[in-house]
Design a protein around this motif. Sequence first.
Motif, PDB file in Angstrom:
ATOM      1  N   PRO A  50      11.650 -53.816  -8.764  1.00  0.00           N
ATOM      2  CA  PRO A  50      10.331 -53.177  -8.680  1.00  0.00           C
ATOM      3  C   PRO A  50      10.394 -51.678  -9.012  1.00  0.00           C
ATOM      4  O   PRO A  50      11.442 -51.052  -8.857  1.00  0.00           O
ATOM      5  N   ASN A  51       9.214 -51.180  -9.422  1.00  0.00           N
ATOM      6  CA  ASN A  51       9.146 -49.780  -9.854  1.00  0.00           C
ATOM      7  C   ASN A  51       8.877 -48.854  -8.666  1.00  0.00           C
ATOM      8  O   ASN A  51       8.169 -49.203  -7.732  1.00  0.00           O
ATOM      9  N   ASN A  52       9.447 -47.662  -8.746  1.00  0.00           N
ATOM     10  CA  ASN A  52       9.140 -46.559  -7.830  1.00  0.00           C
ATOM     11  C   ASN A  52       8.364 -45.538  -8.660  1.00  0.00           C
ATOM     12  O   ASN A  52       8.852 -45.180  -9.727  1.00  0.00           O
ATOM     13  N   PRO A  53       7.200 -45.045  -8.293  1.00  0.00           N
ATOM     14  CA  PRO A  53       6.590 -45.133  -6.962  1.00  0.00           C
ATOM     15  C   PRO A  53       5.521 -46.210  -6.824  1.00  0.00           C
ATOM     16  O   PRO A  53       4.856 -46.254  -5.796  1.00  0.00           O
ATOM     17  N   THR A  54       5.337 -47.076  -7.815  1.00  0.00           N
ATOM     18  CA  THR A  54       4.159 -47.945  -7.783  1.00  0.00           C
ATOM     19  C   THR A  54       4.382 -49.249  -7.018  1.00  0.00           C
ATOM     20  O   THR A  54       3.421 -49.908  -6.624  1.00  0.00           O
TER      21      THR A  54
ATOM     22  N   LEU B 129       1.713 -37.930  -4.042  1.00  0.00           N
ATOM     23  CA  LEU B 129       2.043 -38.054  -5.471  1.00  0.00           C
ATOM     24  C   LEU B 129       0.847 -37.760  -6.365  1.00  0.00           C
ATOM     25  O   LEU B 129       0.866 -38.094  -7.560  1.00  0.00           O
ATOM     26  N   SER B 130      -0.189 -37.153  -5.800  1.00  0.00           N
ATOM     27  CA  SER B 130      -1.358 -36.792  -6.609  1.00  0.00           C
ATOM     28  C   SER B 130      -0.882 -35.881  -7.738  1.00  0.00           C
ATOM     29  O   SER B 130      -0.006 -35.037  -7.537  1.00  0.00           O
ATOM     30  N   GLY B 131      -1.459 -36.063  -8.906  1.00  0.00           N
ATOM     31  CA  GLY B 131      -1.078 -35.201 -10.033  1.00  0.00           C
ATOM     32  C   GLY B 131       0.155 -35.685 -10.771  1.00  0.00           C
ATOM     33  O   GLY B 131       0.567 -35.076 -11.762  1.00  0.00           O
ATOM     34  N   THR B 132       0.762 -36.781 -10.312  1.00  0.00           N
ATOM     35  CA  THR B 132       1.935 -37.318 -11.019  1.00  0.00           C
ATOM     36  C   THR B 132       1.496 -37.816 -12.398  1.00  0.00           C
ATOM     37  O   THR B 132       0.585 -38.650 -12.485  1.00  0.00           O
TER      38      THR B 132
END
Length: 370
Positions: free
Chosen positions: A168-172, A335-338
């Motif tokens: 699985p993916n980080n951060p999703t 993680l806003s703005g990522t």
Amino acid sequence: MTGTDTKDRSFRRNLRPILAELDIYDAPPADPTFVRLHANECPEPWPDEVMDDLADVIRGIELGRYPDTSGRMLREVLARDYGVTPAEVILGNGSDEVISLLVTALSGRPGATCVLPRPTFVMYAHAAKVAGLAVDEVDLTADLDLDEATLSARLARDEAAVCFLARPNNPTGSLWARDRIEALVRAHPHVVFVVDEAYVAYAGEPTMFRPDRPENLVVMGTLSKVGLAALRVGYCIAHPDLARALDTVRHPYNVSQTSLALACRVLTRHRGVLDALVARTRANRSRLSALLSRLPGARVHPSAGNMVLVGLPRPEVAATVRADLAKRRILVKDLSGTPGLDPRRGYLRASVGTSDELDRLEAVLDELGT
Ligand SMILES: Cc1ncc(COP(=O)(O)O)c(C=O)c1O
């Protein structure tokens, strides 16, 4: 004075220019009395009997001696797990080091690129740039899936050298479809695909590794996400030709004797306990998702990892929630703005805590009236 100043006679002129553009990955030590849900760890405690056994292992270490140059014993344990020869297993000081070995070994052609979906684990792009690769990023779709058509077009370019896909993916927390990844690997044999399975234990699906894998597929793993982050042990399984190149880049003795010995002991004697820690964390994931869904305007993304990403209406909402939680001794990551996430929305990522930690989170959400 900068490294590009022609009059600069100091050491600075010799620094790689890219280094000035990159951030240092740094996280100040968090207060251990806080509920720490910001670092994608597995916080479940190891039972006392295991800790006592590991203390015996430490007592047996000859501190005056070097460890094995390449961690043979642990490589043999992992090789048995995957059904490969130890020569195909390379260890790193965490998978962070394995990532560096890969991008260094694969930076042989001028203009070579590292193709990445975005957002994903930050160290891929960082290590690639440090190694002199150009980074070619492709945003995920709105539902955080791979944009295969665009990825495939970038991978088809002659300069594409390596592609990291965290599954699985980080951060999703997304778990991209295995057959679609296999199709990409087959379609682009000149690119090394590193399928990063750091969180696979939480996915409810087996590894993508198979003995008859194509030679351009590397499977990477780590003990960090299954309750052993302190050890810094990562590894990959690679085709012998690539493994040889990685081994040439790798420093001898790159994993300490303490980490090698403890990892071997856990994997050979305490695997049942490790599986139980992971199972408890996995069981708590749906509770964490339910708690996060109480946040104002929350959209909780389905997760196959040990962390959950929640979208909030605006970045300011995420900042306020993070600060409110931190004031009450609970840490989550804003993680806003990522890049790759919707810039108009806010995002928080929280890793799955123990049941006690989730009780605390629930009590704080009650107190905040959400
Ligand atoms: C996808 C992914 N791969 C690798 C790592 C790094 O793991 P390690 O602790 O083995 O360096 C992380 C850490 O967060 C990660 O999210």
